[in-house]
Design a protein around this motif. Structure first.
Motif, PDB file in Angstrom:
ATOM      1  N   ILE A   1      47.285  37.918  39.868  1.00  0.00           N
ATOM      2  CA  ILE A   1      47.777  39.104  40.583  1.00  0.00           C
ATOM      3  C   ILE A   1      48.777  38.697  41.660  1.00  0.00           C
ATOM      4  O   ILE A   1      48.543  37.751  42.414  1.00  0.00           O
ATOM      5  N   ALA A   2      49.867  39.439  41.746  1.00  0.00           N
ATOM      6  CA  ALA A   2      50.835  39.314  42.843  1.00  0.00           C
ATOM      7  C   ALA A   2      50.956  40.704  43.472  1.00  0.00           C
ATOM      8  O   ALA A   2      51.176  41.689  42.764  1.00  0.00           O
ATOM      9  N   ASP A   3      50.798  40.779  44.795  1.00  0.00           N
ATOM     10  CA  ASP A   3      50.822  42.093  45.441  1.00  0.00           C
ATOM     11  C   ASP A   3      52.149  42.367  46.142  1.00  0.00           C
ATOM     12  O   ASP A   3      53.085  41.565  46.100  1.00  0.00           O
ATOM     13  N   SER A   4      52.201  43.509  46.810  1.00  0.00           N
ATOM     14  CA  SER A   4      53.435  43.968  47.452  1.00  0.00           C
ATOM     15  C   SER A   4      53.872  43.109  48.635  1.00  0.00           C
ATOM     16  O   SER A   4      55.039  43.103  49.004  1.00  0.00           O
ATOM     17  N   ALA A   5      52.931  42.369  49.231  1.00  0.00           N
ATOM     18  CA  ALA A   5      53.247  41.548  50.403  1.00  0.00           C
ATOM     19  C   ALA A   5      53.550  40.100  50.031  1.00  0.00           C
ATOM     20  O   ALA A   5      53.755  39.271  50.908  1.00  0.00           O
ATOM     21  N   GLY A   6      53.545  39.803  48.751  1.00  0.00           N
ATOM     22  CA  GLY A   6      53.802  38.435  48.322  1.00  0.00           C
ATOM     23  C   GLY A   6      52.560  37.578  48.223  1.00  0.00           C
ATOM     24  O   GLY A   6      52.646  36.387  47.969  1.00  0.00           O
ATOM     25  N   SER A   7      51.400  38.183  48.440  1.00  0.00           N
ATOM     26  CA  SER A   7      50.141  37.447  48.269  1.00  0.00           C
ATOM     27  C   SER A   7      49.797  37.403  46.789  1.00  0.00           C
ATOM     28  O   SER A   7      50.247  38.235  46.010  1.00  0.00           O
ATOM     29  N   ALA A   8      48.981  36.428  46.421  1.00  0.00           N
ATOM     30  CA  ALA A   8      48.584  36.291  45.030  1.00  0.00           C
ATOM     31  C   ALA A   8      47.127  35.880  44.945  1.00  0.00           C
ATOM     32  O   ALA A   8      46.554  35.375  45.911  1.00  0.00           O
ATOM     33  N   GLY A   9      46.546  36.109  43.793  1.00  0.00           N
ATOM     34  CA  GLY A   9      45.170  35.714  43.569  1.00  0.00           C
ATOM     35  C   GLY A   9      44.856  35.743  42.095  1.00  0.00           C
ATOM     36  O   GLY A   9      45.600  36.314  41.299  1.00  0.00           O
ATOM     37  N   ILE A  10      43.745  35.121  41.745  1.00  0.00           N
ATOM     38  CA  ILE A  10      43.260  35.153  40.376  1.00  0.00           C
ATOM     39  C   ILE A  10      41.889  35.809  40.411  1.00  0.00           C
ATOM     40  O   ILE A  10      41.021  35.420  41.200  1.00  0.00           O
ATOM     41  N   ARG A  11      41.719  36.795  39.561  1.00  0.00           N
ATOM     42  CA  ARG A  11      40.446  37.499  39.464  1.00  0.00           C
ATOM     43  C   ARG A  11      39.999  37.502  38.011  1.00  0.00           C
ATOM     44  O   ARG A  11      40.806  37.474  37.103  1.00  0.00           O
ATOM     45  N   ARG A  12      38.675  37.533  37.825  1.00  0.00           N
ATOM     46  CA  ARG A  12      38.126  37.658  36.480  1.00  0.00           C
ATOM     47  C   ARG A  12      37.567  39.059  36.321  1.00  0.00           C
ATOM     48  O   ARG A  12      37.152  39.685  37.304  1.00  0.00           O
ATOM     49  N   VAL A  13      37.580  39.554  35.118  1.00  0.00           N
ATOM     50  CA  VAL A  13      36.969  40.846  34.844  1.00  0.00           C
ATOM     51  C   VAL A  13      35.467  40.612  34.849  1.00  0.00           C
ATOM     52  O   VAL A  13      34.928  39.905  33.999  1.00  0.00           O
ATOM     53  N   ALA A  14      34.790  41.162  35.855  1.00  0.00           N
ATOM     54  CA  ALA A  14      33.348  40.962  36.020  1.00  0.00           C
ATOM     55  C   ALA A  14      32.554  41.947  35.186  1.00  0.00           C
ATOM     56  O   ALA A  14      31.554  41.578  34.566  1.00  0.00           O
ATOM     57  N   THR A  15      32.987  43.210  35.182  1.00  0.00           N
ATOM     58  CA  THR A  15      32.321  44.238  34.379  1.00  0.00           C
ATOM     59  C   THR A  15      33.364  45.194  33.812  1.00  0.00           C
ATOM     60  O   THR A  15      34.422  45.410  34.397  1.00  0.00           O
ATOM     61  N   ASN A  16      33.027  45.746  32.680  1.00  0.00           N
ATOM     62  CA  ASN A  16      33.840  46.781  32.050  1.00  0.00           C
ATOM     63  C   ASN A  16      32.883  47.625  31.238  1.00  0.00           C
ATOM     64  O   ASN A  16      32.601  47.333  30.087  1.00  0.00           O
ATOM     65  N   ALA A  17      32.366  48.666  31.872  1.00  0.00           N
ATOM     66  CA  ALA A  17      31.371  49.514  31.228  1.00  0.00           C
ATOM     67  C   ALA A  17      31.666  50.974  31.525  1.00  0.00           C
ATOM     68  O   ALA A  17      31.948  51.327  32.675  1.00  0.00           O
ATOM     69  N   GLY A  18      31.650  51.784  30.503  1.00  0.00           N
ATOM     70  CA  GLY A  18      31.871  53.215  30.693  1.00  0.00           C
ATOM     71  C   GLY A  18      33.233  53.543  31.251  1.00  0.00           C
ATOM     72  O   GLY A  18      33.397  54.552  31.921  1.00  0.00           O
ATOM     73  N   GLY A  19      34.212  52.676  31.014  1.00  0.00           N
ATOM     74  CA  GLY A  19      35.555  52.918  31.510  1.00  0.00           C
ATOM     75  C   GLY A  19      35.800  52.474  32.939  1.00  0.00           C
ATOM     76  O   GLY A  19      36.886  52.670  33.468  1.00  0.00           O
ATOM     77  N   THR A  20      34.803  51.868  33.575  1.00  0.00           N
ATOM     78  CA  THR A  20      34.961  51.364  34.935  1.00  0.00           C
ATOM     79  C   THR A  20      35.084  49.842  34.897  1.00  0.00           C
ATOM     80  O   THR A  20      34.199  49.162  34.396  1.00  0.00           O
ATOM     81  N   VAL A  21      36.201  49.364  35.429  1.00  0.00           N
ATOM     82  CA  VAL A  21      36.475  47.925  35.453  1.00  0.00           C
ATOM     83  C   VAL A  21      36.290  47.396  36.872  1.00  0.00           C
ATOM     84  O   VAL A  21      36.815  47.975  37.821  1.00  0.00           O
ATOM     85  N   THR A  22      35.560  46.296  36.989  1.00  0.00           N
ATOM     86  CA  THR A  22      35.381  45.617  38.265  1.00  0.00           C
ATOM     87  C   THR A  22      35.875  44.184  38.105  1.00  0.00           C
ATOM     88  O   THR A  22      35.545  43.532  37.112  1.00  0.00           O
ATOM     89  N   VAL A  23      36.674  43.733  39.058  1.00  0.00           N
ATOM     90  CA  VAL A  23      37.136  42.341  39.050  1.00  0.00           C
ATOM     91  C   VAL A  23      36.468  41.595  40.196  1.00  0.00           C
ATOM     92  O   VAL A  23      36.068  42.194  41.192  1.00  0.00           O
ATOM     93  N   ALA A  24      36.361  40.276  40.049  1.00  0.00           N
ATOM     94  CA  ALA A  24      35.718  39.444  41.069  1.00  0.00           C
ATOM     95  C   ALA A  24      36.504  38.153  41.208  1.00  0.00           C
ATOM     96  O   ALA A  24      37.217  37.741  40.281  1.00  0.00           O
ATOM     97  N   ALA A  25      36.358  37.534  42.369  1.00  0.00           N
ATOM     98  CA  ALA A  25      36.997  36.242  42.601  1.00  0.00           C
ATOM     99  C   ALA A  25      36.433  35.220  41.625  1.00  0.00           C
ATOM    100  O   ALA A  25      35.285  35.301  41.222  1.00  0.00           O
ATOM    101  N   THR A  26      37.275  34.276  41.254  1.00  0.00           N
ATOM    102  CA  THR A  26      36.810  33.210  40.372  1.00  0.00           C
ATOM    103  C   THR A  26      36.025  32.189  41.185  1.00  0.00           C
ATOM    104  O   THR A  26      36.260  32.020  42.384  1.00  0.00           O
ATOM    105  N   ALA A  27      35.117  31.528  40.537  1.00  0.00           N
ATOM    106  CA  ALA A  27      34.274  30.551  41.249  1.00  0.00           C
ATOM    107  C   ALA A  27      35.005  29.250  41.456  1.00  0.00           C
ATOM    108  O   ALA A  27      35.937  28.909  40.844  1.00  0.00           O
TER     109      ALA A  27
END
Length: 79
Positions: free
Chosen positions: A53-79
């Motif tokens: 991910i790259a955001d509007s302020a120039g910050s970046a990060g890597i996230r994993r898809v933690a859950t995807n159930a019923g159309g709701t997606v949650t991402v979490a920091a990688t370990a």
């Protein structure tokens, strides 16, 4: 702002795993990583996929898809 599907791109795909890239010119990393931000992409995202991910302020990060159930997606920091 909200999730923009045109900003989500596949970097690599193999054996049921996808590495994604998402760049937002309008949203901060905190908004992008909030639960539900990627709900529109739920049919494409699988648990354990990674999103660079790259955001509007120039910050970046890597996230994993933690859950995807019923159309709701949650991402979490990688370990």
């Amino acid at each position: 702002m909200a999730f923009q599907s045109r900003n989500l791109s596949v970097i690599a795909y193999a054996n049921g795993f996808t590495l994604w890239q998402y760049g937002s010119g309008a949203d901060a990393l905190a908004a992008i990583t909030a639960s539900g931000y990627f709900n529109e992409a739920a049919p494409m995202l699988r648990v354990a996929d990674l999103i660079v991910i790259a955001d509007s302020a120039g910050s970046a990060g890597i996230r994993r898809v933690a859950t995807n159930a019923g159309g709701t997606v949650t991402v979490a920091a990688t370990a």
